[in-house]
Every structure is written in structure tokens, then in C-alpha cells.
Design an enzyme around this catalytic site. Structure first.
Site, short mmCIF file in Angstrom:
data_model
loop_
_atom_site.label_atom_id
_atom_site.label_comp_id
_atom_site.label_asym_id
_atom_site.label_seq_id
_atom_site.Cartn_x
_atom_site.Cartn_y
_atom_site.Cartn_z
CG ASP A 9 -1.91 1.26 1.06
OD1 ASP A 9 -2.51 1.56 0.54
OD2 ASP A 9 -1.62 1.97 2.45
CG ASP A 11 -1.27 7.74 0.67
OD1 ASP A 11 -0.07 8.12 0.47
OD2 ASP A 11 -2.19 7.90 -0.03
CE LYS A 101 -5.18 -0.62 -1.57
NZ LYS A 101 -4.05 -0.53 -0.73
CE LYS A 127 -6.13 3.74 7.05
NZ LYS A 127 -5.02 4.42 6.86
#
Length: 168
Positions: A9, A11, A101, A127
């Protein structure tokens, strides 16, 4: 030859999550991410970024601004001896979009493009939705990078990227 990827991912995993990041001057690497990628490459992984970018869909920045920041990020990694093979992104704000996602669409596009063996690949995100997308795409090892979220049954929590060196 089997191809395997370390799916990252962006960020909160590659860079500090400042919220809808698009300015180069605001881009700051997460400590240890370059070293993790270097170790992964040494173990035969190719680096691929999988990122939701709803800021585009929300009109907060343009796709061109995102692409400029992406090129900056890739050149920064390259200057540290790490090649990012590709960046797949979803600008949609619609959670039902196949590429957003926790849906697996971007992972599957990477698989279709490069022929990765998903069972021996790994994903890392900050996340739960990042990890769920990897699981749904058949990625064999999925890690949640967070100092505050407890792991679920299907994930391993990594609070320090140095911990992940041993798990890859």
C-alpha cells in the site's frame, strides 16, 4: 521461473499518511521501508504498489498530480537501489468498485500483467482493507503494518518493519 511480488500500500505504508497526499514536498518515507524493499528484492520479490486514490475521484487532486508524485516516489526508491516495478491505483470513491480495496481487482490486474504466483507473494498495508484485498486475491502472506491495530485471524501485525525482514 516463479515470479513473486511484495505488494505495498502507499499511504501509511510507504510514506507518512498526511491525508490525500499529492504534493511532492509533503512526501516522507516511513522509516525502514526502503530497507524492507531491498531485503525483499534480495529474496526474489518484485515491488508493486497497490493503492486506493479516492482523492482523484473526490476532485482533491488530479490524476496528473498523482502520476507526478508516483514518478518522484519511484525515482526516490531507485536512488536507494530499489526498483518499483509498477503502481496500480484506483481513483474511485465507490466501495463496490472491483479495483477499490478491500476488493482484489488491482492485485488481479498485477497478476494478469506480470504473471505473479500469488500464493508465494506477500502484501503489506496499514489498513484492514489492504490486507483483505490481498487475501481475496490469493496472496499467500498478508501483513498489517500498524502500531495500534490488533491482528485478525488472517493477518499478522507488524509494528516495526524490521520484524518483517524475518517473515519474508
Amino acid at each position: 521461473m516463479v515470479r513473486k511480488a511484495l505488494f505495498l500500500d502507499r499511504d501509511g505504508t510507504i510514506n507518512v499518511d498526511t491525508g490525500y497526499l499529492y504534493k511532492i514536498e509533503d512526501f516522507r518515507l516511513i522509516p525502514g521501508i526502503v530497507e524492507l524493499c531491498r531485503a525483499a528484492v534480495a529474496k526474489g520479490y518484485e515491488i508493486v504498489v497497490i493503492t486506493n486514490q479516492s482523492g482523484i475521484g473526490r476532485g482533491m487532486y488530479t490524476e496528473q498530480q498523482f502520476l507526478e508524485l508516483t514518478e518522484f516516489m519511484k525515482s526516490l526508491f531507485r536512488s536507494h537501489g530499489v526498483e518499483i516495478l509498477d503502481v496500480f491505483f484506483c481513483p474511485s470513491v465507490d466501495d463496490s468498485h472491483e479495483d477499490r480495496k478491500p476488493n482484489p481487482g488491482l492485485f488481479l490486474k498485477a497478476h494478469d500483467t506480470y504473471g505473479f504466483d500469488m500464493a508465494v507473494s506477500a502484501s503489506l498495508g496499514d489498513k484492514e482493507r489492504d490486507v483483505l484485498a490481498g487475501i481475496r486475491a490469493g496472496v499467500g502472506s498478508n501483513f498489517l503494518f500498524s502500531s495500534s491495530t490488533e491482528p485478525t485471524q488472517a493477518t499478522a501485525r507488524v509494528s516495526d518493519l524490521k520484524d518483517l525482514f524475518e517473515l519474508l
